[in-house]
Design an enzyme around this catalytic site. Structure first.
Site, PDB file in Angstrom:
ATOM      1  CG  HIS A  55      39.140  34.248  36.969  1.00  0.00           C
ATOM      2  ND1 HIS A  55      39.814  34.946  37.956  1.00  0.00           N
ATOM      3  CD2 HIS A  55      38.515  35.184  36.220  1.00  0.00           C
ATOM      4  CE1 HIS A  55      39.594  36.232  37.818  1.00  0.00           C
ATOM      5  NE2 HIS A  55      38.812  36.419  36.765  1.00  0.00           N
TER       6      HIS A  55
ATOM      7  CG  HIS B  18      36.575  35.915  31.989  1.00  0.00           C
ATOM      8  ND1 HIS B  18      35.488  36.416  32.661  1.00  0.00           N
ATOM      9  CD2 HIS B  18      37.657  36.415  32.634  1.00  0.00           C
ATOM     10  CE1 HIS B  18      35.894  37.199  33.650  1.00  0.00           C
ATOM     11  NE2 HIS B  18      37.208  37.209  33.656  1.00  0.00           N
TER      12      HIS B  18
END
Ligand code: 5GP
Ligand code: ZN
Length: 135
Positions: free
Chosen positions: A99, A101
């Site tokens: 992922h 951010h």
């Protein structure tokens, strides 16, 4: 991945505050945000980290992040923005599904995402370069 929370969120099996979605990605609000609007770009396919993710999926995540960052700048009037991507527990990764951010920054947000600079000698920098490049 059966037991991966981000797989479940990315697929829609677990509901989330979604800011953006397409065939390959979902962007959600982080539920433990550093700042107002902190979001995560999740590829829908499971890759643990930067080492596993294919180049095309990685570059697609950057394009999605740019899109969402532009919207944040406009709608949240943030003063700056950090893109951060952690790999491995030593780097602070807690969810082992890649992922990215997106952290909008405000001049008064009180967060400190910067690091304390080291002071290597010129020789140490050369040694590190040689170790990494082999040249
Ligand atoms: P990491 O430290 O692995 O780079 O970041 C994981 C991030 O995911 C953290 O900022 C954490 O707050 C967020 N997070 C963990 N579990 C959930 C969840 O179930 N939902 C949402 N929206 N965010 C989560
Ligand atoms: Zn996953």
């Amino acid at each position: 991945m059966d037991n991966c929370i981000f797989c479940k969120i990315a697929s829609g099996e677990i509901p989330s505050n979604t800011l953006y979605e397409d065939d390959g990605y979902r962007v959600i609000l982080d539920n433990g945000p550093a700042t107002r609007g902190h979001a995560l770009v999740l590829p829908k396919a499971h890759y643990a980290d930067l080492f596993e993710i294919p180049e095309d999926v990685l570059s697609g995540a950057a394009v999605v992040a740019k899109k969402v960052a532009g919207t944040m700048k406009e709608k949240l009037s943030c003063d700056g923005l950090n893109l951060i991507q952690n790999n491995g527990a030593a780097a602070g990764q807690t969810v082992m599904h890649f992922h990215l951010h997106i952290i909008p920054r405000y001049s008064d947000d009180g967060q400190n995402i910067l690091w304390k600079p080291g002071s290597p000698s010129a020789e140490e920098l050369v040694e590190i370069r040689k170790t990494i490049t082999g040249a």
